[in-house]
Design a protein around this motif. Structure first.
Motif, mmCIF file in Angstrom:
data_model
loop_
_atom_site.group_PDB
_atom_site.id
_atom_site.type_symbol
_atom_site.label_atom_id
_atom_site.label_comp_id
_atom_site.label_asym_id
_atom_site.label_seq_id
_atom_site.Cartn_x
_atom_site.Cartn_y
_atom_site.Cartn_z
ATOM 1 N N ARG A 42 -43.733 -11.047 21.412
ATOM 2 C CA ARG A 42 -42.472 -10.422 21.575
ATOM 3 C C ARG A 42 -41.535 -11.656 22.312
ATOM 4 O O ARG A 42 -40.561 -11.707 21.803
ATOM 5 C CB ARG A 42 -42.420 -9.206 22.611
ATOM 6 C CG ARG A 42 -43.303 -8.340 22.047
ATOM 7 C CD ARG A 42 -42.781 -7.647 20.869
ATOM 8 N NE ARG A 42 -41.168 -7.635 20.991
ATOM 9 C CZ ARG A 42 -40.691 -6.335 21.341
ATOM 10 N NH1 ARG A 42 -41.284 -5.168 21.796
ATOM 11 N NH2 ARG A 42 -39.249 -6.423 21.351
ATOM 12 N N ILE A 43 -42.169 -12.375 23.170
ATOM 13 C CA ILE A 43 -41.369 -13.533 23.864
ATOM 14 C C ILE A 43 -41.026 -14.524 22.924
ATOM 15 O O ILE A 43 -40.105 -14.951 23.149
ATOM 16 C CB ILE A 43 -42.248 -13.826 25.073
ATOM 17 C CG1 ILE A 43 -42.208 -12.673 26.214
ATOM 18 C CG2 ILE A 43 -41.447 -15.210 25.696
ATOM 19 C CD1 ILE A 43 -43.225 -13.302 27.175
ATOM 20 N N ASP A 44 -41.925 -14.757 22.093
ATOM 21 C CA ASP A 44 -41.644 -15.816 20.857
ATOM 22 C C ASP A 44 -40.669 -15.219 19.893
ATOM 23 O O ASP A 44 -40.420 -16.132 18.839
ATOM 24 C CB ASP A 44 -42.970 -16.143 20.457
ATOM 25 C CG ASP A 44 -43.651 -17.087 21.227
ATOM 26 O OD1 ASP A 44 -43.119 -17.493 22.224
ATOM 27 O OD2 ASP A 44 -45.009 -17.173 20.861
ATOM 28 N N GLY A 45 -40.310 -14.005 20.306
ATOM 29 C CA GLY A 45 -39.278 -13.713 19.086
ATOM 30 C C GLY A 45 -39.488 -12.696 18.126
ATOM 31 O O GLY A 45 -38.634 -12.367 17.134
#
Lengths: 281, 318
Positions: free
Chosen positions: A178-181
């Motif tokens: 999620r943090i990586d998009g």
């Protein structure tokens, strides 16, 4: 927890003999199927002869089975029904199991409990009204009558098993994505689902054997000889009144057992995981 | 997770720039970022099928049980009439009793033999994997097909058991294995134990493998013999899994249909019916759907009791 033993004699009595008895009792009926299916009728129906082996093995019963019944058709029906109902149940169970294990929403606990309850509802309780439902949908005596009703016991099982599986996959892996998009859906489909493949395989193997073996719904919902599955066909078409055609019956029983036994033998470990996972609350 | 609730805060701007794939999400995409909406979408297929084919038939089943519906004619409300008929029906009462006898005796032996098998399989020996795999066979193959093999082995004239017993000289005339109610019930229980024992053995074995061997060693040093070690160390540790397996098996045995229907069809003289087979007999063969539904609904109180107990037990152990 390996228990140590004293003398070899003691070990024979406390271990080898009981184990041999147990394996013998387990396998004897299968041996009996094999022997019966290759003994000629004159030997089968002669009480004087030793029934444990034959000196004149024959494939007559298998030929009869293929010529006098729709056995190949039943085999195809059984396979088709098992594969499609397993696929439907895996699809539903995978999504539902993921939602119940991973997503936070108000209805998660009661829905989890509900799925667990449906898991324990046996076909015996529902087959009579379900017959009406199947008729109302106009799918009586078609493969869809069972393809759509088998998921009633397969979905709860798959959901339950996969829910447990998703709980063992660390949440952090998805959070990194999620943090990586990645979007919520991408994280689910690209990260969590691939990690759940062993669980999916276990649930699939188990569901496949359950639908291959199902009896009551198929007996009630499928009536014409061409539509039957192997368990129903062998049971209803080779017993006429009081006459049992034991040779072809055992040949059919043997051939109907081999496919599931084969699938099982390739995936024993997955099957055992599903079996033990199925009962862990 | 609250911080992901709004799509604007979910994806930091810098990363949107860095990863071209993460374009500004569509309206649908943004909706699915909300966990409760996504959950609804994911659960929908399962819930639709379960509602159509479990919840609805269940309600319909209750309606049938309080109606006089027969095949080919709509039913009218008759209140508890069907249940009163059942309570005055000797075959139903026999089936009621049989269901409990069958369930409790078979479950007892499955647990006993399953435990024994699990303890044996928990040793290290050659061919262990093959033995374990073959022990599950009765559980894997279609019950109908293996039960047919048993029916052949119990045949009135050609029973292999009779052949063996006569040749050993233990009996002089044939035993009619399925000839009277008590004997037939014994055979049914034996076949059920044969079929269900592997399930107990394998799940209990999984339980045994979680028992720490150090505990056994400690008990042995303290002077406990094998029996005491089993009773005082192993059993308490695997009690939870044992209980769950027993409950699962009891539900399945209580609601059994196929094994009994194939081996005896409820006979001889309707003496081995259980709820499942008698409901089938009345609903499918006598075409009395309402009456049949009332018989299969009679399973429900027992089923409910087991489910409530199991839910309570899971909550407690959580």
């Amino acid at each position: 927890m390996a228990v140590r033993y004293g003398s070899p004699l003691k070990r024979a009595f406390t271990f080898h003999i009981p184990l041999a008895l147990m394996v013998g009792a387990t396998l004897f009926p299968f041996y009996w199927m094999v022997v019966t299916s290759i003994r000629p009728d004159v030997e089968l129906y002669n009480v004087k002869m030793n029934p444990f082996f034959t000196l004149h093995p024959t494939f007559k019963h298998f030929e009869d089975l293929f010529e006098l019944t729709y056995f190949l058709r039943w085999a195809w029906n059984t396979l088709f029904i098992a594969i499609v109902s397993t696929a439907i149940s895996l699809f539903c169970g995978l999504l539902a199991g993921y939602a119940l294990a991973r997503l936070q929403f108000r209805w998660a606990p009661p829905l989890g409990t509900m799925i667990f309850i449906t898991y324990l509802v046996p076909p015996t309780l529902l087959f009579i009204p379900l017959g009406d439902v199947v008729k109302a949908f106009g799918i009586g005596d078609t493969p869809w009558a069972v393809i759509l009703t088998y998921p009633t016991f397969l979905i709860p099982f798959c959901t339950w098993l996969l829910m447990g599986y998703f709980k063992t996959i660390p949440r952090e892996i998805e959070e990194c994505a999620r943090i990586d998009g990645a979007s919520r859906i991408q994280a689910m489909v690209r990260i969590s689902f691939p990690l759940a493949v062993p669980g999916i395989l276990s649930a699939g193997i188990f569901a496949f054997t359950l639908s291959w073996n199902e009896f009551l719904y198929a007996l009630v919902f499928l009536s014409s000889p061409q539509q039957k599955t192997i368990p129903i066909g062998v049971f209803t078409e080779l017993v006429r009144g009081d006459v049992f055609y034991w040779g072809p019956l055992m040949a059919g029983a043997l051939l109907g057992s081999i496919p599931v036994a084969l699938v099982y033998s390739f995936f024993v470990e997955h099957y055992v995981t599903a079996l033990t996972g199925a009962v862990k609350g | 997770m609250a911080e992901h609730a709004s799509p604007a805060s979910a994806v930091p701007v810098s990363i949107v720039v860095a990863v071209p794939a993460a374009r500004r999400p569509s309206r649908l995409g943004r909706l699915l970022e909300r966990e409760h909406i996504l959950a609804g979408v994911l659960l929908a297929p399962a819930l639709v099928i379960l509602t159509l084919f479990i919840a609805y038939p269940f309600v319909l089943g209750i309606w049938l049980a309080i109606s006089d519906k027969v095949v080919g004619r709509p039913g009218a409300f008759v209140g508890l009439h069907n249940f009163r008929v059942n309570l005055n029906d000797a075959i139903f009462l026999r089936a009621f009793q049989n269901t409990f006898v069958y369930t409790f005796i078979a479950t007892f032996f499955k647990l006993l033999l399953g435990m024994l098998a699990a303890l044996l399989l928990n040793h290290h020996f050659r061919f262990k994997r093959i033995v374990r795999a073959s022990m599950l066979l009765p559980w894997i193959v279609p019950t109908v097909l293996s039960t047919l093999a048993w029916q052949w082995m119990f045949d009135a004239t050609f029973s292999v058991f009779n052949w063996m017993l006569m040749n050993v000289g233990l009996i002089s005339s044939r035993i009619l294995w399925l000839g009277d109610g008590t004997m037939a019930m014994g055979c049914l229980i034996a076949v059920n134990v044969w079929r269900g024992m592997p399930f107990f053995a394998i799940t209990l074995l999984a339980g045994l493998q979680t028992v720490n061997p150090d505990l056994h060693e400690a008990a042995e040093i303290d002077g406990a013999n094998a029996w005491q070690r089993f009773w005082r160390v192993t059993l308490p540790l695997i009690k939870p899994i044992m209980l769950v397996v027993v409950l699962f098996s009891m539900i399945a045995t209580f609601a059994d249909f196929q094994l009994i229907y194939v081996l005896t069809r409820g006979g001889p003289y309707s003496s081995t019916h259980v709820f499942g087979t008698y409901a089938y007999e009345i609903a499918m063969r006598a075409a009395k759907l309402g009456q049949g539904a009332s018989i299969s609904l009679s399973l429900f109180p027992f089923l409910l009791a087991v489910i409530v107990f199991q839910l309570w037990y899971i909550r407690r152990s959580d």
